[in-house]
Structures are given as structure tokens and as C-alpha cells.
Write a protein that holds these residues in place. Structure first.
Motif, PDB file in Angstrom:
ATOM      1  N   THR A 121       7.572  -6.568  -0.991  1.00 19.39           N
ATOM      2  CA  THR A 121       6.105  -6.442  -1.030  1.00 19.39           C
ATOM      3  C   THR A 121       5.319  -7.531  -0.301  1.00 19.39           C
ATOM      4  OG1 THR A 121       5.716  -7.630  -3.141  1.00 19.39           O
ATOM      5  CG2 THR A 121       6.251  -5.268  -3.280  1.00 19.39           C
ATOM      6  N   ALA A 122       5.982  -8.322   0.563  1.00 20.32           N
ATOM      7  CA  ALA A 122       5.269  -9.424   1.224  1.00 20.32           C
ATOM      8  C   ALA A 122       4.150  -8.926   2.134  1.00 20.32           C
ATOM      9  CB  ALA A 122       6.260 -10.274   2.026  1.00 20.32           C
ATOM     10  N   ALA A 123       4.261  -7.670   2.592  1.00 26.28           N
ATOM     11  CA  ALA A 123       3.269  -7.168   3.553  1.00 26.28           C
ATOM     12  C   ALA A 123       2.259  -6.196   2.934  1.00 26.28           C
ATOM     13  CB  ALA A 123       3.998  -6.494   4.724  1.00 26.28           C
ATOM     14  N   LEU A 124       2.089  -6.258   1.626  1.00 28.08           N
ATOM     15  CA  LEU A 124       1.048  -5.406   1.011  1.00 28.08           C
ATOM     16  C   LEU A 124      -0.318  -5.781   1.582  1.00 28.08           C
ATOM     17  CD1 LEU A 124       2.003  -5.374  -2.801  1.00 28.08           C
ATOM     18  CD2 LEU A 124       2.307  -3.510  -1.155  1.00 28.08           C
ATOM     19  N   THR A 125      -1.176  -4.786   1.768  1.00 28.37           N
ATOM     20  CA  THR A 125      -2.540  -5.042   2.237  1.00 28.37           C
ATOM     21  C   THR A 125      -3.420  -5.417   1.034  1.00 28.37           C
ATOM     22  OG1 THR A 125      -3.219  -2.771   1.876  1.00 28.37           O
ATOM     23  CG2 THR A 125      -2.245  -3.287   4.037  1.00 28.37           C
ATOM     24  N   PRO A 126      -4.601  -6.020   1.277  1.00 22.59           N
ATOM     25  CA  PRO A 126      -5.489  -6.331   0.148  1.00 22.59           C
ATOM     26  C   PRO A 126      -5.813  -5.103  -0.700  1.00 22.59           C
ATOM     27  CG  PRO A 126      -6.224  -7.488   2.116  1.00 22.59           C
ATOM     28  CD  PRO A 126      -5.099  -6.589   2.550  1.00 22.59           C
ATOM     29  N   SER A 127      -6.015  -3.953  -0.076  1.00 22.80           N
ATOM     30  CA  SER A 127      -6.348  -2.775  -0.889  1.00 22.80           C
ATOM     31  C   SER A 127      -5.117  -2.301  -1.677  1.00 22.80           C
ATOM     32  CB  SER A 127      -6.933  -1.652  -0.036  1.00 22.80           C
ATOM     33  OG  SER A 127      -5.946  -1.034   0.721  1.00 22.80           O
ATOM     34  N   GLU A 128      -3.927  -2.539  -1.141  1.00 24.58           N
ATOM     35  CA  GLU A 128      -2.726  -2.185  -1.918  1.00 24.58           C
ATOM     36  C   GLU A 128      -2.560  -3.129  -3.120  1.00 24.58           C
ATOM     37  OE1 GLU A 128       0.570  -0.069   0.765  1.00 24.58           O
ATOM     38  OE2 GLU A 128       0.075  -2.067   1.466  1.00 24.58           O
ATOM     39  N   TYR A 129      -2.820  -4.420  -2.917  1.00 24.00           N
ATOM     40  CA  TYR A 129      -2.796  -5.334  -4.069  1.00 24.00           C
ATOM     41  C   TYR A 129      -3.798  -4.878  -5.129  1.00 24.00           C
ATOM     42  CZ  TYR A 129       0.253  -8.962  -2.080  1.00 24.00           C
ATOM     43  OH  TYR A 129       1.325  -9.651  -1.593  1.00 24.00           O
ATOM     44  N   ALA A 130      -4.974  -4.444  -4.663  1.00 26.20           N
ATOM     45  CA  ALA A 130      -5.996  -3.972  -5.617  1.00 26.20           C
ATOM     46  C   ALA A 130      -5.491  -2.747  -6.372  1.00 26.20           C
ATOM     47  CB  ALA A 130      -7.298  -3.657  -4.868  1.00 26.20           C
TER      48      ALA A 130
END
Ligand SMILES: [Zn+2]
Length: 468
Positions: free
Chosen positions: A263-272
């Protein structure tokens, strides 16, 4: 059931209210932590001398492929694509059901020896129904706590073995769906949260297969009440911008039973989305750093408000199940990242403290796995999953700060005692109830046979296919 009275220890509880306690006792009854405090009355209980020792929660490993134990070291100098070509496509298809048993059984013993009491086993060695059963049995026989996640991995390179051993992985996804239900019914009829070993599902590579198939597999997992659904996601240089977490969010499939690894490349919206839907994350520092997946993302996830974040050790063919190492790799790589960003001279303090990585390795992992009510801290009422680390070695003398000692100095050889659900599985530095000389002999024979079967594999042609 045995009662234990650990006396006069340093107790790193990882319980926010209890903190670190000195000259402290821990009372264990019926597999649970009954009491934590000084001079407890433990009459009738077996006494364990805790002086010169640290009691702490057993490590929670949220991502490991246990079956690969026989392949140790084969991928330590290799890329993720080489791993796909060699291990997943060749060596995996050379495993007999007995090999799968041994991989899981000895893999779990390695975890216990290293102080890990809980594992999420992302298991993709289902070459036959016998393999599935054997993989489960290996974990059951070790008595480790965890979730066996039945993997839907399908070999996606040309079949190269044409012999009649019957161990070539079946290519039919429907077979795996049916077999996973069979395994669930056979071994995990209850599958409740207090069970030591539970059943979960690991879909086929989420970023590789068509989204419709991913949806089908996730819905199947929920229909058979899988405790955890785990999958690789956001693999840095390897994710090709698929943004699988975003896609699953759009399909309303993100729920708290999901645990994404790497998951190192999750986008900010994916983290949200992960935060909003209360999913867990498993960060595996060794793999992210070796296999071009980006800086290990545990602190980044936390900065996005994700609370369910744990650590994992991932591939047995590349590194051991050693959570001490994962903590240190995460700690120092994060400190490095931040120091490179620091401007105006040297920083006045180190930004990340040892306790923060110990949290990820214990209570954070328990949260990521959805088991924090049961494990992850030395808290009265929780199950007795704990380790006793001796401070008597040259390396561990003296101990000024027990948290720094655990994170920066200790290793598996200092782990004297390991307990899962109140059952002692390592004592005096030795695994309990294990004939290691015999088991090792069988493991080495299994390793030799697997490598013999793999020796004529057309590795170059397979890698050409993998590179596409
Ligand atoms: Zn993995």
C-alpha cells in the motif's frame, strides 16, 4: 488449564492506560490475562520468574506467505517480477501437499521462535484440495493464532510441467471458489473472533485480474463469512496506476473485513476511503524497500488518519518472520526520509520514537486484523498472547529503557518464552513439543525435492513472459 504467575518483570503493556510497569506480575488463567500489577496473589499457579526479563505482547504479523519456508534465501537478491516468475510460477507448482504442510508448519514455528504469536497467512499454494487441507493443518499443528486466508492465485504463465504428479495448479477459478467453501466448512465451522485460527480469503491479484472477477471473489468471501479478506494493493512501481482501492470504493465493496498489504502508493483519496470504510493496512518494510514499492507507508497512513495499520514480513523466500527487523527498518527508513526533508541545519530531535514502531508491531497489527479486543496488549481480560524477552545476553545488558531494548537491541535468541492463548509454545529459548531435529530433516529433504523438480524449468522463457 494451566495457570501461570509471571513475577517481578518489566512489563511493556502497550495498553495506553497501563504503560510500562516495573517489578510487575502478570497472572494468566484459562488462557486469558487475569491481572497485571505488583505482588499479585497467584496461589496455586505455576510461577515463572520474570526478573531480568521484559514481558510484552506477542508480535502481530499482518502479512506473510507461510508456504514458502523451503525457498528461504532464493529471492533475497531479486525483484518482484523475478519473484513472480520463479516462486509463484515455478517453485509453487513443484510443491506436493506434504511440502505445503511443512512450509506452513515450520513457517509457523519460525514465527513463534521469533516472538510472533499472530499471523495473517496469505496462502496461495492451492494446487489441489490436499494442498489446501495440508496448509491449514500445518498452522493448526503449530498452535499459532491467526487467519488462514485461502488464496485464489492462478498461475498466469504457460504451463511447463507435463508430468503426471498432479501438482500443477488448476487454472479454473470456479474450482478455487468451491474448494474454499469446502475448507471453510471442514475446518472452520465456527470461525468466531475468539477462535485461535480463523478462516479468510485472499483474492487473486486485485490489480491484475478484471474488476468483475475481483468483485465476484470478494462477494464469495462474504457469502461464506470469511473473517478477513486480504490482498496486495498499491505496489509502487508495480501498480500501473490501477488504484484498486478507489475502484472497490466505487463499487461499495470496502468494508472493515478488508486488509490491504504493502500500500505504499495509495493516493490521498484512497487513504480517505480506507479510513472512511475502516479497512486495515499491512505494511511490509523489507519487501517495500527491496522490491521497488516505495517507502514503507505506515506513518503516511497514520498521517492520513488511518488507525488500523500493522506490520508484516511477507515473503519467506526472501526474509525471515522477524518483526524486530521490520520495526527497525521502518523506524530508521522513516527517520531518514524525514531528515532528508528537514531544512535549516540539523534537526533538534529525532522525529519518530521507538514506541511508535512497537505499536505498529503489536496493538496496531491487532487493530489492522480486527482482533484488538482479544490481543495486541497486556491488558486484563485479553487472551494471553505474550512473549518474555530475557535481558541476560551480552547484547541486552544493561536495559535502561525496555521499549528501546525491544526495538533496537533484542532478537529472536533473546525471546525466552512465547505464549499463545495461555499455552506455552517456547520456553527457555526452545520450542515446546517440537522434535526439531526430525522436523528439520524432513524440511531439508522437502527443499531438495522441490528444487530437483524445478531444475529443468525454462526460467528465461518464463521471465520473458512475465516481462511481457
Ligand atoms: Zn505478499
Amino acid at each position: 488449564m494451566a495457570r501461570y504467575h509471571i513475577k517481578n518483570a518489566m512489563v511493556v503493556t502497550m495498553d495506553e492506560k497501563l504503560g510500562v510497569l516495573y517489578d510487575c506480575d502478570v497472572l494468566i488463567e484459562e488462557g486469558a490475562i487475569k491481572a497485571v500489577g505488583s505482588k499479585l496473589d497467584g496461589s496455586g499457579a505455576e510461577v515463572i520468574d520474570g526478573s531480568d526479563c521484559i514481558v510484552s505482547p506477542g508480535f502481530v504479523d499482518t502479512h506473510r506467505h507461510m508456504w514458502q519456508t523451503q525457498l528461504a534465501g532464493l529471492m533475497s537478491d531479486h525483484t518482484l517480477l523475478e519473484y513472480f516468475g520463479h516462486v509463484r510460477s515455478v517453485y509453487g507448482s513443484c510443491y506436493t501437499a506434504r511440502d505445503a504442510y511443512l512450509g506452513n508448519y515450520v513457517g509457523a514455528l519460525q514465527c513463534l521462535d521469533n516472538g510472533t504469536t499472530f499471523i495473517i497467512d496469505h496462502s496461495h499454494i492451492m494446487n489441489s484440495a490436499n494442498h489446501s487441507d495440508s496448509a491449514v493443518q500445518g498452522l493448526l499443528d503449530s498452535h499459532i493464532r491467526g487467519v488462514f486466508c485461502y488464496g485464489f492465485f492462478i498461475n498466469n504463465v504457460p504451463v511447463w510441467r507435463e508430468d503426471d504428479t498432479g501438482i500443477q495448479p488448476p487454472s479454473d477459478p470456479d474450482w478455487r471458489l468451491a474448494d474454499s467453501k469446502r475448507v471453510k466448512d471442514k475446518f472452520f465451522a465456527k470461525n468466531g473472533p475468539s477462535e485461535v485460527l480463523r478462516f479468510g480469503i485472499a483474492p487473486f491479484e486485485l490489480e491484475v485480474q478484471p474488476i468483475e472477477q475481483a468483485v465476484r471473489e470478494i462477494e464469495h468471501a462474504r457469502s461464506i463469512e470469511a473473517a478477513t479478506i486480504t490482498g496486495h494493493a498499491a505496489l509502487g512501481k508495480h501498480d500501473f496506476g490501477v488504484q484498486i482501492v478507489e475502484k472497490l470504493k466505487q463499487k461499495n465493496l470496502l468494508k472493515s473485513d478488508m486488509l490491504f498489504s504493502h500500500t505504499a502508493a495509495l493516493t490521498p483519496s484512497e487513504y480517505a476511503a480506507v479510513k472512511e470504510c475502516d479497512c486495515g493496512l499491512a505494511v511490509t518494510p523489507d519487501t517495500e524497500l527491496q522490491m521497488a514499492m516505495g517507502p514503507p507507508g505506515a506513518f503516511k497512513a497514520r498521517s492520513h488518519g488511518v488507525s488500523r495499520v500493522g506490520l508484516g514480513t511477507d515473503v519467506s523466500c526472501s526474509n525471515p518472520p522477524d518483526m524486530f527487523t521490520q520495526m527497525r527498518l521502518l523506524l530508521q527508513s522513516e527517520r531518514q526520509t524525514r531528515s532528508l526533508l528537514h531544512e535549516n541545519g540539523p534537526p533538534r530531535e529525532v522525529p519518530i520514537k521507538c514506541k511508535e514502531v512497537l505499536e505498529f508491531a503489536t496493538i496496531g497489527g491487532a487493530r489492522a486484523a480486527g482482533r484488538e479486543k482479544y490481543i495486541g496488549s497486556i491488558t486484563p481480560g485479553k487472551r494471553a498472547d505474550l512473549i518474555i524477552t530475557s535481558c541476560k545476553s551480552t547484547r541486552m545488558s544493561p536495559v535502561s529503557d525496555p521499549i528501546a531494548a525491544l526495538v533496537m537491541y533484542a532478537n529472536a535468541s533473546d525471546v525466552d518464552t512465547v505464549m499463545v492463548d495461555g499455552r506455552i509454545l517456547k520456553r527457555g529459548g526452545e520450542l515446546v513439543g517440537v522434535d526439531w531435529l526430525e522436523t528439520r530433516k524432513e524440511l531439508l529433504a522437502s527443499t531438495k525435492a522441490i528444487r530437483e523438480r524445478a531444475k529443468d524449468a525454462p526460467f528465461d522463457a518464463i521471465m520473458e513472459h512475465v516481462y511481457g
